[in-house]
Design an enzyme around this catalytic site. Structure first.
Site, PDB file in Angstrom:
ATOM      1  N   GLU A  73       0.833  -1.207   0.000  1.00 35.72           N
ATOM      2  CA  GLU A  73       0.000   0.000   0.000  1.00 35.72           C
ATOM      3  C   GLU A  73       0.873   1.265   0.000  1.00 35.72           C
ATOM      4  O   GLU A  73       1.834   1.363   0.751  1.00 35.72           O
ATOM      5  CB  GLU A  73      -0.910  -0.006   1.222  1.00 35.72           C
ATOM      6  CG  GLU A  73      -1.881   1.162   1.277  1.00 35.72           C
ATOM      7  CD  GLU A  73      -2.747   1.144   2.533  1.00 35.72           C
ATOM      8  OE1 GLU A  73      -3.758   1.870   2.549  1.00 35.72           O
ATOM      9  OE2 GLU A  73      -2.412   0.423   3.487  1.00 35.72           O
ATOM     10  N   LYS A  92      -9.360   2.639  -2.593  1.00 36.27           N
ATOM     11  CA  LYS A  92      -9.599   2.019  -1.296  1.00 36.27           C
ATOM     12  C   LYS A  92     -11.054   2.190  -0.890  1.00 36.27           C
ATOM     13  O   LYS A  92     -11.557   3.308  -0.804  1.00 36.27           O
ATOM     14  CB  LYS A  92      -8.664   2.650  -0.259  1.00 36.27           C
ATOM     15  CG  LYS A  92      -8.629   1.933   1.081  1.00 36.27           C
ATOM     16  CD  LYS A  92      -7.473   2.486   1.926  1.00 36.27           C
ATOM     17  CE  LYS A  92      -7.350   1.761   3.251  1.00 36.27           C
ATOM     18  NZ  LYS A  92      -6.142   2.211   3.996  1.00 36.27           N
ATOM     19  N   CYS A 114      -5.948  -2.798   1.965  1.00 36.08           N
ATOM     20  CA  CYS A 114      -5.726  -2.734   3.404  1.00 36.08           C
ATOM     21  C   CYS A 114      -6.967  -2.981   4.254  1.00 36.08           C
ATOM     22  O   CYS A 114      -7.386  -4.110   4.430  1.00 36.08           O
ATOM     23  CB  CYS A 114      -5.071  -1.399   3.756  1.00 36.08           C
ATOM     24  SG  CYS A 114      -4.300  -1.405   5.399  1.00 36.08           S
TER      25      CYS A 114
END
Length: 382
Positions: free
Chosen positions: A119, A195, A232
């Site tokens: 990330e 994300k 994530c």
């Protein structure tokens, strides 16, 4: 021994357990044993010279009568930042490019088809600080930024699909996003996945910089299979994995940045469970090291002000739909994990367990529609 010195669970088990007990413990921890993948000696030597760990494993599928094997090699990259966090921005970015270039060269020697970086790999994970400067200067265009152009050159040179998670600046609306850019093996930008879930927990309060993504659960058809990127914090949400799977993902990558005191006990479970539940392969990637920042920061969680927010514990691994998984990379070292997988295994396991056939999706959809209404009343019998 501190958590930053503890190299890996695997090495600890191998050091202290007799061989027969070790085999049984690994069967329980990791499922069916994954075979080691024979890697070229030139790649092993290059990894040693460039000071990073190199491991290789493979997942096999049963031989079918009507479908040939669909073997794909993926590469997972974990690494420290190269320069101190107060070094000039472009120097930090270029140093990361140089380091990743070295590791991708070794991945190419190992025949990797799809590679995924961690990330926001070009920068420190500075979102804990809540400072805007200089961290927003690391943001760049997903379509034609400095890092995307760098990755396009690597993709073309090595005939490799590259997943490049960056801090994206979208110029039309001057907005910032946490984004994974997917570059095809021909060097074209195939698309991007932002994300989907943003944490607001302790040091991880990332909504100072960007908000929930607007690209939905996009799946990318590449030359080597259908892939998705679950960035994530999205790994904590089972429905997030599920929606990528429903859109046809055969491999779901989870590039992350997470520290030991917060999430390490969950790390070995979540991606593996997602692979089982969704009949697909999952790839969990985490950075390593402790990143120190010049300014102290506090995060409204009762902790004293501090200059770092813990040790990134690496431990990147790949899980298969049959419940097995590879051992992880080190908790402390840069590393490249090369995994060969036969995508036919996805359908074979789906035929065995039938989770999607037996799922009550229309019923779930109806009940979820009711659950998000402001006048929702839970169905509780008293």
């Amino acid at each position: 021994m501190s958590t930053t010195e503890f190299e890996s669970l695997d090495k600890c088990l191998e050091s202290h357990l007799p061989e027969e007990e070790l085999k049984e413990v690994k069967r329980i921890l990791y499922g069916k044993e994954t075979k080691k993948l024979e890697l070229p000696s030139s790649a092993v030597d290059a990894a040693t010279d460039r000071d990073f760990e190199l491991k290789g494993f493979q997942f096999d599928a049963a031989q079918e009568q009507l479908r040939p094997p669909r073997k794909v090699r993926v590469g997972l990259v974990q690494h420290h930042i190269v320069l101190p966090t107060d070094a000039p921005v472009m120097e930090q970015v270029n140093a990361m490019h140089s380091r990743i270039g070295e590791m991708v060269e070794v991945a190419a020697m190992c025949g990797v088809n799809i590679i995924c970086f961690q990330e926001t790999w070009t920068m420190p994970f500075a979102f804990c600080t809540r400072e805007k400067e200089p961290w927003l200067e690391f943001s760049e265009s997903a379509e034609n930024g400095h890092t995307t152009r760098f990755c396009q050159e690597l993709a073309t040179k090595h005939n490799m699909v590259i997943i490049s998670p960056i801090l994206e600046r979208e110029d039309v609306h001057n907005t910032v996003w946490n984004t994974a850019v997917v570059i095809s093996n021909s060097g074209n930008v195939l698309g991007k996945s932002r994300k989907h879930h943003i944490p607001r927990i302790g040091d991880f309060n990332e909504s100072t910089y960007y908000m929930e993504g607007d690209t939905g659960h996009t799946v990318f058809q590449t030359h080597f299979g259908k892939i998705a990127v679950n960035i994530c914090y999205g790994r904590h949400h089972p429905l997030n994995w599920f929606m990528y799977s429903m859109n046809g993902a055969e491999i779901i990558f989870n590039p992350s940045a997470t520290v030991g005191t917060l999430s390490e006990p969950m790390w070995p479970i979540e991606a593996r469970n997602a692979a089982i539940a969704n009949h697909c392969f999952t790839c969990a990637i985490n950075r390593v090291g402790t990143e120190h920042f010049k300014s102290e920061f506090t995060s409204g969680d009762g902790q004293k002000a501090h200059h770092d927010f813990g040790h990134f514990y690496g431990s990147s691994y790949v899980a298969a739909p049959d419940g097995s998984r590879t051992p992880g990379l080190s908790r402390t070292r840069d590393g490249l994990l090369v995994v060969e997988m036969d995508l036919n295994l996805n359908r074979q396991i789906s035929d065995r367990w039938n989770f999607k056939m037996t799922g009550r999706y229309s019923e779930y959809a109806e009940e979820l529609t009711e659950a998000v209404r402001p006048d929702f009343k839970p169905k509780i019998v008293k």
